[in-house]
Enzyme design. Sequence first.
Site, mmCIF file in Angstrom:
data_model
loop_
_atom_site.group_PDB
_atom_site.id
_atom_site.type_symbol
_atom_site.label_atom_id
_atom_site.label_comp_id
_atom_site.label_asym_id
_atom_site.label_seq_id
_atom_site.Cartn_x
_atom_site.Cartn_y
_atom_site.Cartn_z
ATOM 1 N N LYS A 27 -75.651 -65.480 -36.667
ATOM 2 C CA LYS A 27 -74.738 -66.294 -37.493
ATOM 3 C C LYS A 27 -75.055 -67.780 -37.343
ATOM 4 O O LYS A 27 -75.162 -68.501 -38.344
ATOM 5 C CB LYS A 27 -73.290 -65.986 -37.082
ATOM 6 C CG LYS A 27 -72.244 -66.737 -37.881
ATOM 7 C CD LYS A 27 -70.915 -66.013 -37.873
ATOM 8 C CE LYS A 27 -70.159 -66.147 -36.558
ATOM 9 N NZ LYS A 27 -69.639 -67.522 -36.327
ATOM 10 N N SER A 28 -75.217 -68.248 -36.117
ATOM 11 C CA SER A 28 -75.488 -69.684 -35.895
ATOM 12 C C SER A 28 -76.778 -70.101 -36.573
ATOM 13 O O SER A 28 -76.857 -71.156 -37.223
ATOM 14 C CB SER A 28 -75.607 -69.966 -34.395
ATOM 15 O OG SER A 28 -74.374 -69.755 -33.762
ATOM 16 N N GLY A 100 -65.382 -71.855 -38.599
ATOM 17 C CA GLY A 100 -65.374 -73.125 -37.880
ATOM 18 C C GLY A 100 -66.755 -73.778 -37.875
ATOM 19 O O GLY A 100 -66.868 -75.003 -37.965
ATOM 20 N N ARG A 128 -57.076 -74.526 -36.344
ATOM 21 C CA ARG A 128 -58.033 -74.914 -35.290
ATOM 22 C C ARG A 128 -58.257 -76.425 -35.250
ATOM 23 O O ARG A 128 -58.212 -77.101 -36.280
ATOM 24 C CB ARG A 128 -59.360 -74.171 -35.514
ATOM 25 C CG ARG A 128 -59.165 -72.672 -35.392
ATOM 26 C CD ARG A 128 -60.448 -71.912 -35.593
ATOM 27 N NE ARG A 128 -61.411 -72.174 -34.524
ATOM 28 C CZ ARG A 128 -62.655 -71.718 -34.533
ATOM 29 N NH1 ARG A 128 -63.097 -71.012 -35.553
ATOM 30 N NH2 ARG A 128 -63.453 -71.970 -33.521
ATOM 31 N N SER A 173 -69.491 -77.945 -26.492
ATOM 32 C CA SER A 173 -69.386 -77.425 -27.855
ATOM 33 C C SER A 173 -70.653 -77.711 -28.655
ATOM 34 O O SER A 173 -70.975 -78.868 -28.950
ATOM 35 C CB SER A 173 -68.183 -78.031 -28.575
ATOM 36 O OG SER A 173 -68.245 -77.687 -29.951
ATOM 37 N N GLN A 175 -70.928 -76.922 -31.676
ATOM 38 C CA GLN A 175 -70.513 -77.346 -33.017
ATOM 39 C C GLN A 175 -70.331 -78.858 -33.074
ATOM 40 O O GLN A 175 -70.732 -79.504 -34.044
ATOM 41 C CB GLN A 175 -69.219 -76.637 -33.416
ATOM 42 C CG GLN A 175 -69.431 -75.138 -33.604
ATOM 43 C CD GLN A 175 -68.181 -74.407 -34.041
ATOM 44 O OE1 GLN A 175 -67.098 -74.975 -34.071
ATOM 45 N NE2 GLN A 175 -68.336 -73.139 -34.378
ATOM 46 N N ASP A 326 -68.806 -66.485 -27.047
ATOM 47 C CA ASP A 326 -68.220 -65.573 -28.034
ATOM 48 C C ASP A 326 -68.138 -64.131 -27.525
ATOM 49 O O ASP A 326 -67.609 -63.259 -28.228
ATOM 50 C CB ASP A 326 -69.031 -65.599 -29.331
ATOM 51 C CG ASP A 326 -68.885 -66.936 -30.057
ATOM 52 O OD1 ASP A 326 -67.864 -67.620 -29.855
ATOM 53 O OD2 ASP A 326 -69.796 -67.296 -30.823
ATOM 54 N N LYS A 353 -60.547 -70.648 -30.415
ATOM 55 C CA LYS A 353 -61.486 -69.930 -31.303
ATOM 56 C C LYS A 353 -60.709 -69.395 -32.514
ATOM 57 O O LYS A 353 -59.622 -69.860 -32.797
ATOM 58 C CB LYS A 353 -62.177 -68.808 -30.518
ATOM 59 C CG LYS A 353 -63.085 -69.336 -29.405
ATOM 60 C CD LYS A 353 -64.251 -70.119 -29.963
ATOM 61 C CE LYS A 353 -65.148 -70.649 -28.865
ATOM 62 N NZ LYS A 353 -66.160 -71.586 -29.385
ATOM 63 N N ARG A 402 -64.009 -60.950 -33.836
ATOM 64 C CA ARG A 402 -64.443 -60.448 -32.515
ATOM 65 C C ARG A 402 -63.313 -59.702 -31.786
ATOM 66 O O ARG A 402 -63.559 -58.804 -30.995
ATOM 67 C CB ARG A 402 -65.014 -61.590 -31.670
ATOM 68 C CG ARG A 402 -66.226 -62.232 -32.348
ATOM 69 C CD ARG A 402 -67.119 -63.008 -31.431
ATOM 70 N NE ARG A 402 -67.966 -63.909 -32.211
ATOM 71 C CZ ARG A 402 -69.068 -63.561 -32.882
ATOM 72 N NH1 ARG A 402 -69.481 -62.311 -32.878
ATOM 73 N NH2 ARG A 402 -69.755 -64.438 -33.575
#
Length: 442
Positions: A27-28, A100, A128, A173, A175, A326, A353, A402
Amino acid sequence: MTDQTATPRAFPASAPLKGRIAIPGDKSISHRSLMLSALAVGESRVTGLLEGHDVLATAAAMRAMGAAIERRDDGEWRIHGVGVGGLLQPREALDMGNSGTSTRLLMGLVASHPITATFVGDASLSGRPMGRVIDPLAQMGADISASPGGRLPLMVRGLAPAIPLAYRLPMASAQVKSAVLLAGLNTPGITEVIEPVPTRDHSERMLRGFGADLTVEVGGDGTRHIRIRGEAELKPQTIAVPGDPSSAAFFIVAALIVPGSDVTIANVGLNPTRAGLVDVLKQMGGDIELLNAREVGGEAVADLRVRHSNLKGIEVDPAVAPSMIDEFPILFVAAALAEGRTVTRGLDELRVKESDRLSVMATGLQAIGARVQESEDGLVIDGTGGDPLPGGATIAGHLDHRICMSFAVAGLVSKAPVTIDDIAPVATSFPNFETLLTGLQQ
Ligand code: S3P
């Protein structure tokens, strides 16, 4: 993107899982391959892209900002980029769904372009915190107006040229790191991120792969200084996305805890910044064999052969948390079946999350008969030593893919079925999860 009608699904006790599966793309890496291709000059090609809702939200947003993105019938994606600095003003709000990663990374891109974009999302995403990206991006000159608490919906008015920044991450993080680096792509001079604790480094690897001038210097104490020279020109690439270790995690744990199982999972990405779960499960006595280790698209990959094992509880070193951030929900399920006590700490990030994963996992595991105590920053779990859990409860998935998949796996080792109140969120990251599971049960 948000499903209005809930689809409950029951997961009963399972026969041994046997066979070979390939899990979908990471996914990332999928998000980043679309974003950077959309900023390159010319046509990039991507195979193995994860076609989950989160990644499709990124594709739609990049289209809305000018990139041409098409999926061919053979599954290859072709992306014509607009060039760094060339993003267009989207005409409507960007719908980020549950994602996110899409939100935070795209906020970074918009922040240094002369455009304004509104970001909206589902109920989970709208709860979030976005302050963690608003702070550095505002320092770079973006004008951001958010809903109370720094949440979605929010509007980013970019500044071009933006102001380069040296930013020390206040939390581990990837992100936030990526948002600043992506803003740095169209910012004159050097933008620097100082990262005291390493997090997934896919952005750094891929930015370099696309030709950006990016350096990483590691200090004596392990702190990473990541510097990117802005106003970059990105060259189109051909990318093969490796399988997602965070998706593989559900089948790794399922094979370890369902008696008699023997499963091979092909093409699993094992970048060291993502591979913490495999190490922890091996420490617990998990029989996980790495086969055919190789490199795909600049990322370490292997096939994993996983056999049922008698797991033992351990104290999980908090330092590994970022490399399996995750994977804690499914690790908690493994711990509930292990012999003895598993202790986890240092997991405050799990509370922000897709759901509060410490609270939701503790409540759900207790409901199916596991012995779990929740602390401020972790869970303490006393396992059954391999005996099935009682099961027989309906679990609220809280729009968290998840959580849904973790309790689906718990159902496979429970006396009475475990029901997930709505299975739809699984499609955000792992659309064929149930199909692969059924295939291993034949
Ligand atoms: C991601 C980083 C992680 C992870 C998320 C994907 C990314 O979030 O939980 O699923 O692609 O950069 P944080 O960086 O906020 O921990």
